[in-house]
Design a protein around this motif. Structure first.
Motif, PDB file in Angstrom:
ATOM      1  N   SER A   1      59.647  80.163   7.704  1.00  0.00           N
ATOM      2  CA  SER A   1      58.968  80.100   6.234  1.00  0.00           C
ATOM      3  C   SER A   1      58.261  81.147   5.803  1.00  0.00           C
ATOM      4  CB  SER A   1      58.242  78.651   6.120  1.00  0.00           C
ATOM      5  OG  SER A   1      57.563  78.833   4.883  1.00  0.00           O
ATOM      6  N   SER A   2      57.427  81.902   6.777  1.00  0.00           N
ATOM      7  CA  SER A   2      56.677  83.011   6.425  1.00  0.00           C
ATOM      8  C   SER A   2      57.613  84.109   5.862  1.00  0.00           C
ATOM      9  CB  SER A   2      55.780  83.395   7.548  1.00  0.00           C
ATOM     10  OG  SER A   2      55.117  82.484   7.468  1.00  0.00           O
ATOM     11  N   GLN A   3      58.773  84.342   6.768  1.00  0.00           N
ATOM     12  CA  GLN A   3      59.719  85.466   6.495  1.00  0.00           C
ATOM     13  C   GLN A   3      60.234  85.227   5.269  1.00  0.00           C
ATOM     14  OE1 GLN A   3      62.268  85.727   9.955  1.00  0.00           O
ATOM     15  NE2 GLN A   3      60.667  86.102  11.328  1.00  0.00           N
ATOM     16  N   LEU A   4      60.764  84.094   4.983  1.00  0.00           N
ATOM     17  CA  LEU A   4      61.445  83.917   3.696  1.00  0.00           C
ATOM     18  C   LEU A   4      60.409  84.318   2.359  1.00  0.00           C
ATOM     19  CD1 LEU A   4      63.721  80.650   4.656  1.00  0.00           C
ATOM     20  CD2 LEU A   4      64.437  83.045   3.981  1.00  0.00           C
ATOM     21  N   HIS A   5      59.079  83.597   2.625  1.00  0.00           N
ATOM     22  CA  HIS A   5      58.459  83.877   1.405  1.00  0.00           C
ATOM     23  C   HIS A   5      58.267  85.483   1.186  1.00  0.00           C
ATOM     24  CE1 HIS A   5      56.709  80.039   0.221  1.00  0.00           C
ATOM     25  NE2 HIS A   5      56.622  79.633   1.673  1.00  0.00           N
ATOM     26  N   ALA A   6      58.211  86.174   2.167  1.00  0.00           N
ATOM     27  CA  ALA A   6      58.190  87.641   2.052  1.00  0.00           C
ATOM     28  C   ALA A   6      59.440  88.255   1.524  1.00  0.00           C
ATOM     29  CB  ALA A   6      57.933  88.371   3.397  1.00  0.00           C
ATOM     30  N   ALA A   7      60.706  87.622   1.976  1.00  0.00           N
ATOM     31  CA  ALA A   7      61.734  88.305   1.442  1.00  0.00           C
ATOM     32  C   ALA A   7      62.008  87.764   0.117  1.00  0.00           C
ATOM     33  CB  ALA A   7      62.924  87.448   2.301  1.00  0.00           C
ATOM     34  N   ILE A   8      61.600  86.434  -0.198  1.00  0.00           N
ATOM     35  CA  ILE A   8      61.613  86.121  -1.591  1.00  0.00           C
ATOM     36  C   ILE A   8      60.950  87.196  -2.742  1.00  0.00           C
ATOM     37  CG2 ILE A   8      61.128  84.293  -3.461  1.00  0.00           C
ATOM     38  CD1 ILE A   8      61.849  82.386  -1.121  1.00  0.00           C
ATOM     39  N   ALA A   9      59.643  87.588  -2.121  1.00  0.00           N
ATOM     40  CA  ALA A   9      58.852  88.508  -3.071  1.00  0.00           C
ATOM     41  C   ALA A   9      59.584  89.616  -3.340  1.00  0.00           C
ATOM     42  CB  ALA A   9      57.446  88.530  -2.306  1.00  0.00           C
TER      43      ALA A   9
END
Length: 465
Positions: A414-422
């Motif tokens: 989830s953390s990795q996807l939040h960073a990738a989405i930004a």
């Protein structure tokens, strides 16, 4: 005509007819063999025609014109020789009697049936009566007609002889065919002979032969030759029959020994309760029985009755056991049907541990219930397996939800996807400023994909929470 009465002399003029008194009581010198009916009144015209062929010499010799010859056929008293008609009339009557005889003979030959003896008598009468008849009349015509009748009689005789010859040939052919049929019977493969029927044929052989000889006899030499063949065939048949039944007795004895062994084995198994293996053994014994040679009918029937009695004893006990087992299995089925109702009421989502405990109890009682009918086994087993799968799936889901490693993996993703989405949001903003439609579409697609992944992970994290 000379005094010696030579029949070759030249005919002399007819003398004056003698007085009727002079010829009183005189008859033809030569006797006439008559086969005609009793004399009847003669036609005067026919008498006159016949008289034209006769004459009376001065010495009283009665003569007849016989072809080219003038033949003396009798004598009368010279004193009576003057009355020629009176002297010749008895001879003319005798001629007409011969004509009547030929008429009668012609009628006899025209009859539909004749015997050889009848025809031989007719030929003999024609020979005797027409040799040198002492009659006055047209002898040339008489002999011509007689010759024709003889030819007809001889033709009938020849026809009868031909028919007899044909009948003899047919009789020989029939007799030969009979002998050949017996020889063919003897030449048949002994294994294919119907011995009962063949023996009856042989018993009737001699009576049949005698009857054929009575109905249509054949010559002795041919009959002897055929009888020798028939006798030889009968001797061969008797020899073959003895050999066949001696061999048959040996085969029957062997069959009896083999089947006695099979009966002993069957009787040793009849009280077995080891159902499965014993059934297989009885099937093997049955195969051996079918393959065994056949014995005599009576012995075979008696042995089969003993073998079947042992077989029936075993299968009766087995069937009784199966019936008892089937009743027990039907009762077991009722128990398992009730257990299935209990199992299918379990809700693992409400209380997983309680569901697992209830399922274990049902499984223990399921095993204790025992076997069910084969036709119902698959159906009830599938229903129980379905309940077991439902509980197992709930258990697996609970384990995944409470596993720390799984939670850590979800949170990290989830953390990795939040960073990738930004980062993808910045890329989209840049693409929009550039105005490149393709770049904008690619950036938007990448951003949408990461947002979908994040939604899935967040739902999983919610389930774990």
């Amino acid at each position: 005509m000379t005094e010696s009465g030579d029949t070759t002399a030249t005919p002399t003029p007819r003398p004056a007819a003698p007085s009727p008194a002079a010829l009183a009581g005189r008859r033809p010198a030569a006797p006439l063999v008559s086969a005609a009916p009793p004399a009847v009144e003669h036609d005067p015209e026919q008498v006159r025609e016949a008289l034209a062929f006769g004459s009376v010499a001065e010495d009283g010799s009665v003569q007849v014109q016989d072809g080219t010859q003038l033949r003396t056929i009798g004598t009368v008293d010279p004193a009576q020789a003057q009355d020629t008609e009176a002297a010749l009339t008895p001879y003319a009557h005798a001629y007409l009697e011969l004509v009547t005889f030929l008429d009668h003979t012609e009628q006899r030959l025209a009859a539909p049936e004749h015997t050889q003896a009848d025809l031989n008598r007719i030929l003999e009468q024609l020979r005797k009566n027409l040799k040198e008849p002492a009659v006055v009349g047209d002898l040339a015509a008489l002999r011509g007609r007689a010759h024709e009748l003889r030819d007809r009689a001889k033709a009938l005789v020849a026809q009868m002889e031909q028919e007899r010859a044909q009948a003899r040939e047919a009789a020989v052919a029939r007799r030969t065919e009979f002998v050949e049929s017996i020889e063919q019977l003897v030449a048949t493969d002994p294994s294919r002979i119907s011995w009962k029927s063949a023996a009856e044929t042989m018993r009737q052989m001699v009576p049949t032969w005698k009857e054929m000889q009575r109905e249509a006899p054949i010559d002795r030499a041919t009959e002897d030759g055929l009888w020798k063949r028939l006798s030889a065939a009968r001797s061969s048949f008797d020899r073959l029959r003895k050999q066949h039944f001696r061999r048959l007795d040996e085969e029957h004895a062997q069959a009896e020994r083999i089947k006695e062994g099979l009966i002993a084995r069957a009787e040793a198994l009849q009280d077995s309760t080891d159902w499965g293996p014993t059934v297989r053994e009885f099937r093997g014994l049955m195969d051996e029985w079918r393959a065994a040679p056949r014995g005599s009918r009576r012995t075979d029937d008696a042995q089969w009755a003993r073998f079947k009695a042992a077989q029936d004893t075993f299968f009766a006990a087995r069937n009784a056991d199966l019936q008892a087992s089937e009743a027990e299995q039907r009762r077991n089925l009722e128990v398992k049907e009730q257990l299935l109702q209990e199992a299918e009421a379990i809700d693992p989502r409400a209380d997983l541990e309680g569901a697992k405990e209830a399922l274990r109890s049902i499984q223990d009682r399921w095993e204790e219930a025992g076997k069910v009918p084969r036709a119902d086994l698959r159906r009830v087993e599938d229903r129980l397996r379905a309940v077991e799968r439902t509980v197992k799936q709930a258990e697996d889901a609970e384990w995944r939800r409470t596993d720390p490693r799984t939670r850590a993996r979800v949170e990290g993703a989830s953390s990795q996807l939040h960073a990738a989405i930004a980062g993808y949001e910045e890329d989209l903003e840049k693409a929009r400023r550039s105005g490149d439609a393709k770049r904008i579409a690619d950036a938007q697609a990448a951003l949408d994909a990461r947002r979908e992944w994040l939604a899935v992970i967040e739902r999983s994290a919610k389930d774990l929470g």
